[in-house]
Design an enzyme around this catalytic site. Sequence first.
Site, PDB file in Angstrom:
ATOM      1  N   GLU A 292      40.488  42.561  34.021  1.00 29.19           N
ATOM      2  CA  GLU A 292      41.164  43.884  34.651  1.00 29.19           C
ATOM      3  C   GLU A 292      42.507  43.418  35.306  1.00 29.19           C
ATOM      4  OE1 GLU A 292      40.102  47.223  37.716  1.00 29.19           O
ATOM      5  OE2 GLU A 292      39.431  45.502  38.121  1.00 29.19           O
ATOM      6  N   LYS A 358      38.227  53.514  32.423  1.00 26.71           N
ATOM      7  CA  LYS A 358      37.352  53.409  33.408  1.00 26.71           C
ATOM      8  C   LYS A 358      36.828  54.788  33.970  1.00 26.71           C
ATOM      9  CE  LYS A 358      36.876  51.037  38.106  1.00 26.71           C
ATOM     10  NZ  LYS A 358      37.358  50.468  39.122  1.00 26.71           N
ATOM     11  N   CYS A 412      35.208  46.640  36.696  1.00 28.50           N
ATOM     12  CA  CYS A 412      35.314  46.299  37.942  1.00 28.50           C
ATOM     13  C   CYS A 412      33.823  46.878  38.641  1.00 28.50           C
ATOM     14  CB  CYS A 412      36.478  46.791  38.739  1.00 28.50           C
ATOM     15  SG  CYS A 412      36.702  46.189  40.225  1.00 28.50           S
TER      16      CYS A 412
END
Length: 538
Positions: A292, A358, A412
């Site tokens: 990321e 995401k 994440c």
Amino acid sequence: MTWLAETAMLSHGWRRFHLLVAAGALAGLAVPPLFVVPALFVAFPIWVWCLDGAERLRGWHRLFGPAFAIGFAFGWGYFTVAFHWLGSAFFVDGGMMLVLMPFAILALAALIAFFWGVASALAHLLWSHGPWRIVTLATFVTMAEWARGHVLTGFPFDLLGYALTPNDEMMQITAIIGVYGLTLVAALVAMTPALIWPADGRSLSRRLLPFFLAIGVIAAQLGYGYNRLAGTISTERTDVAMRLVQPMVYEHSDFGNVDPVALIDRLLMLSDMRMDPADQGLADVTHLVWPESSLPFYLATYPEALARIARLLPETTTLLTGAPRQQYEPGATAATGPPFNSLLAIDTNGEVVASYDKAHLVPFGEFLPFGETLAKVGIRQFVPGSEGWAHGDGRRRLMSLSGTPMFLALICYEILFSGDLGDTAGAQYLLNITNDAWFDGSIGPAQHAHHARIRAVEEGLSLIRAANTGLTFATDPVGRITAAIAPGQMAALDARPHTRLSPTVFAQVRHWPLLIALVAGVLISLVVSRGGGRRRPR
């Protein structure tokens, strides 16, 4: 300990509040990666003893009165210690942000402690004299942990159950009950010392029995984990070979301060480096993974990046990289709306052949709740992007690239959501890309990595994790680390995911057994509290 029990029961007002904040802070030392587990057995009984002596008021004070303040104070201490590492992000901007840091951490801890305050108040409504009172409190604390993991998109960092996963063996029980189920177990066993003191005329053996049962539960957890690890055979896949890059990119904190040429130079150098004389570089690699925030710029601003990537990649290699992605309406020439925090799949022709955006964004980190109102007083999200970041479609997490098995893409924070990762039944392994550079020098990156390993155990899936500054590693389906790069090291790692296990118990039944246990806990508390064992109003 008799003195401590009596002090807790007789304390009131600010004296009790300070005692509970200190007890909660002590309990906070049990979070990963600190794992001072004995602290739970000292701290949680103080919560029980304080509720034993809490005033029973009438009206709305029954819910938001002394019992609420008891749970809130304990939670405030606990979450201040558990979340203190979030303050590291304030060092990125420095200046006034450092002045605000302690207030922000205390405010966040207070917000999360509200859940424990409500749990404490509800437990006190059904409070009783006998040993069942710890079942009552443990039940409502677990409900509170569930709520904070789901309300307003959820913030499931440092659930209480993680405290009982300090090693590979103790992690294995989550394959059956998940971390929320382990939260109920942790709360129950931690409260058992409250049944030893004060004596109240009971024999020592009777008082010690629940505590020894708690020790037996932990011993059984260890034994189960040892047997599961010894009996689990998992082999590396032969159809996937991955190279994970840990590039140490710090330009993510300021999109306007990125030199894309130099950054691409670094990424390409790390990607094609030779680990040893026999290393063929990317020749035998199917997936090259950049974490990321590896590309903290829009690819449209540096088109040559895709051409340079294409020249690097062999015919059979696909790059998976974290990058921002602008969204466009059909026919539009300009971006419409906030960008996505994305995982892009780029092939040897330099084309983006797949992407995942995401879906689970971090509150206040990647999007600002009530953004327009808070922006007027200067409050913004931590991660750059003046308009915030857009929520992606979580149903697209399951990714399939030509000729390779399907995997579940998680960016994440998304790895934190127990039982809510996506289509794990169709995935052969988990891929988690992350950027924890905001929290370098704190316990945050290690804590985040430990949470990720628990997801692998729960699902029976191998985990591949690429982190910007650490921790980058691969695990087998029972959470054992099979390859890793040291944190803070600019390097690359070759790893293969392992074959998946048969679906775990948790993967099949999810949280239903926990729900049944919580309903049973409430019913038992109702019966016992209505049986004449409630304390007299004071």
